[in-house]
Design a protein around this motif. Structure first.
Motif, PDB file in Angstrom:
ATOM      1  N   ILE A   1       0.863  -1.187   0.000  1.00  0.00           N
ATOM      2  CA  ILE A   1       0.000   0.000   0.000  1.00  0.00           C
ATOM      3  C   ILE A   1       0.896   1.233   0.000  1.00  0.00           C
ATOM      4  CG2 ILE A   1      -1.644   1.372   1.355  1.00  0.00           C
ATOM      5  CD1 ILE A   1      -2.578  -1.344   2.577  1.00  0.00           C
ATOM      6  N   GLY A   2       0.640   2.158  -0.899  1.00  0.00           N
ATOM      7  CA  GLY A   2       1.312   3.457  -0.888  1.00  0.00           C
ATOM      8  C   GLY A   2       0.404   4.470  -0.211  1.00  0.00           C
TER       9      GLY A   2
ATOM     10  N   GLY B   1       5.731   8.221   4.080  1.00  0.00           N
ATOM     11  CA  GLY B   1       6.880   9.103   4.281  1.00  0.00           C
ATOM     12  C   GLY B   1       7.658   9.343   2.993  1.00  0.00           C
ATOM     13  N   PHE B   2       6.942   9.455   1.879  1.00  0.00           N
ATOM     14  CA  PHE B   2       7.591   9.532   0.568  1.00  0.00           C
ATOM     15  C   PHE B   2       8.471  10.773   0.401  1.00  0.00           C
ATOM     16  CE2 PHE B   2       3.833   6.893  -0.182  1.00  0.00           C
ATOM     17  CZ  PHE B   2       4.380   5.842  -0.896  1.00  0.00           C
TER      18      PHE B   2
ATOM     19  N   TYR C   1       5.177   9.926 -12.375  1.00  0.00           N
ATOM     20  CA  TYR C   1       4.041   9.088 -12.765  1.00  0.00           C
ATOM     21  C   TYR C   1       3.384   9.624 -14.032  1.00  0.00           C
ATOM     22  CZ  TYR C   1      -0.185   6.295 -12.647  1.00  0.00           C
ATOM     23  OH  TYR C   1      -1.195   5.428 -12.991  1.00  0.00           O
ATOM     24  N   HIS C   2       3.265  10.939 -14.131  1.00  0.00           N
ATOM     25  CA  HIS C   2       2.718  11.527 -15.353  1.00  0.00           C
ATOM     26  C   HIS C   2       3.534  11.093 -16.572  1.00  0.00           C
ATOM     27  CE1 HIS C   2       0.828  15.135 -12.982  1.00  0.00           C
ATOM     28  NE2 HIS C   2       0.119  14.030 -12.874  1.00  0.00           N
TER      29      HIS C   2
ATOM     30  N   PHE D   1       4.463   4.687  -6.671  1.00  0.00           N
ATOM     31  CA  PHE D   1       5.638   5.045  -5.881  1.00  0.00           C
ATOM     32  C   PHE D   1       5.955   4.015  -4.803  1.00  0.00           C
ATOM     33  CE2 PHE D   1       6.002   9.930  -6.545  1.00  0.00           C
ATOM     34  CZ  PHE D   1       6.300   9.700  -7.877  1.00  0.00           C
ATOM     35  N   ALA D   2       4.939   3.346  -4.268  1.00  0.00           N
ATOM     36  CA  ALA D   2       5.209   2.316  -3.261  1.00  0.00           C
ATOM     37  C   ALA D   2       6.085   1.217  -3.849  1.00  0.00           C
ATOM     38  CB  ALA D   2       3.897   1.736  -2.737  1.00  0.00           C
ATOM     39  N   VAL D   3       5.785   0.832  -5.082  1.00  0.00           N
ATOM     40  CA  VAL D   3       6.589  -0.195  -5.753  1.00  0.00           C
ATOM     41  C   VAL D   3       7.981   0.347  -6.063  1.00  0.00           C
ATOM     42  CG1 VAL D   3       6.765  -1.652  -7.804  1.00  0.00           C
ATOM     43  CG2 VAL D   3       4.543  -1.331  -6.683  1.00  0.00           C
TER      44      VAL D   3
END
Length: 444
Positions: free
Chosen positions: A136-137, A172-173, A191-192, A390-392
């Protein structure tokens, strides 16, 4: 990998959740579905009051906790103009809503629990079990973002969410970027770019209008060519205006109800550029990108008090649209002809129409202005998808930020992983064995 992303933006109106299947690259990126939750009006007010408290104590969480209740009362009196009796009644409503004493810790726990609720809703609707999800992100709720002081307060309990879901959580990214001298925002551009690569849409500009508006310019497949920055206010000023003028009974200019009836005051529009956003005693609009904003940087100037609610809303909505268009002047590249619009701000037809008219007049060439849905993306899911992606990437130690987006010195990963007591999937275990630095400091 299967990854759930969660996002509650600076508008503080609810939570979006999305499920991706991805390895953190554009080549393997599939959206599987999304769900959303709208906060109860009482909780929206509580979050805004909590934000006020944390800002009042400059991010000192010990003081924010110690003086939480009197600060909440001050918010209700100062910002919502409630009388002493009305304030006491509102505090009672808060306690009844939470079913426990009104403390900062109670807000954090309730917020985290609501994120668990939307995860369970998402998985049920899509037909997945928790044990099938790798990660989970979890962005959390931003309260204060002050990178020059290396402070970014984002509420949310990663370990508690991991235990409630029995899924590994990354949050905490922004911390590593800020500690490395970056601005910790915007984080959407990578991501964009992945979406643009996947769907062969380069060159492309993507504009997200949430509480704050930001832009991403994608000119190639190289992360080093990415440019992204916060352009100015999104919804935050007009939301604040409506909350104040309606004494908290309304939280936004829904569907541009007020702005449609108002007239833009050009003199006050000019004053907004001069006075509304100052950073380190410098006008934000004169600062060269990449640059980032905190909602606390953006002020409702006193001159707006002379306008009716309708005229003030129309003027602020024009300010949002115009400041996005003016931000294009910073780009040295040839600008693309395709612009994709995402975020809740573009649900307001006044902002959207003002933006389209001003962009068309400025560009003086044929344009393709699309909503995220029209472009084949998802307006509702995109921000949550960012943090699933981003979690990955965090687990794989892949960059989340680059110099052209946050001013960090070099591409940098980020985020910290929280492992539930019953363990993690085999895929996550292999990645953490290769990248133990992603573990939360509390787990090392």
């Amino acid at each position: 990998m299967l990854s759930v992303g969660l996002m509650s933006g600076t508008s503080m109106d609810g939570i979006d959740a999305a499920l991706l299947e991805t390895d953190g690259s554009a080549e393997y990126l599939k959206a599987l579905g999304h769900a959303s939750m709208t906060y109860a009006p009482l909780f929206q007010t509580l979050l805004k009051a909590t934000e006020f408290t944390i800002r009042k104590y400059n991010g000192n969480m010990e003081n924010a906790k110690l003086y939480y209740l009197p600060s909440i009362k001050k918010y209700l009196a100062r910002e919502l103009k409630l009388t002493e009796n009305a304030t006491s009644h509102k505090i009672t409503e808060f306690v009844n809503y939470l079913k426990k004493p009104l403390t900062l810790d109670a807000i954090v726990k309730h917020s985290t629990e609501l994120h668990n609720t939307i995860i369970q809703k998402l998985l049920k609707e899509l037909g997945y079990l928790s044990k099938q999800i790798d990660v989970i992100g979890y962005h959390g709720q931003t309260m204060l973002h002050r990178p020059k002081d290396k402070i970014s307060i984002i509420l949310g309990d990663g370990q508690y969410l991991a235990e409630r879901t029995q899924i590994t959580v990354v949050n905490g990214f922004r911390q590593r970027d800020i500690q490395a001298g970056g601005q910790g925002a915007p984080f959407a551009p990578i991501y964009h770019q992945a979406l643009a690569i996947r769907d062969q849409k380069i060159p492309l500009a993507i504009i997200n209008c949430g509480g704050i508006a930001n832009i991403t310019l994608i000119s190639s497949k190289e992360e080093s060519d990415l440019i992204g920055f916060d352009t100015g206010p999104g919804n935050c000023l007009v939301d604040r205006l409506v909350r104040q003028r309606t004494l908290g009974k309304e939280t936004m200019d829904k569907n541009g109800r007020y702005g449609k009836e108002g007239k833009i005051n050009q003199e006050i529009l000019s004053l907004l550029y001069e006075k509304s956003i100052m950073q380190n005693r410098q006008n934000y609009f004169s600062i060269c990108p990449p640059k980032a904003l905190d909602v606390g940087d953006i002020l409702l100037i006193q001159e707006l008090d002379s306008l009716s609610l309708a005229d003030a809303a129309a003027t602020l909505e024009a300010f949002t649209a115009d400041s996005i268009v003016k931000s294009l002047e910073w780009f040295n590249h040839t600008l693309p002809s395709t612009f994709v619009l995402s975020g809740g701000g573009f649900k307001n037809p006044v902002i959207t129409n003002e933006f389209k008219q001003r962009l068309t007049a400025k560009m003086n060439k044929p344009l393709n202005i699309l909503t995220a849905d029209e472009a084949g993306f998802s307006s509702e899911a995109m921000e949550a998808e960012i943090f699933a992606f981003f979690a990955v990437r965090s687990l794989r130690n892949m960059p989340l930020s680059v110099p052209g987006t946050t001013r960090v010195a070099k591409p940098l990963s980020g985020g910290y992983a929280y492992i539930p007591s019953l363990g993690m999937t085999d895929t996550v275990k292999k990645l953490i064995d290769l990248n133990p630095g992603v573990l939360s400091p509390t787990l090392i």
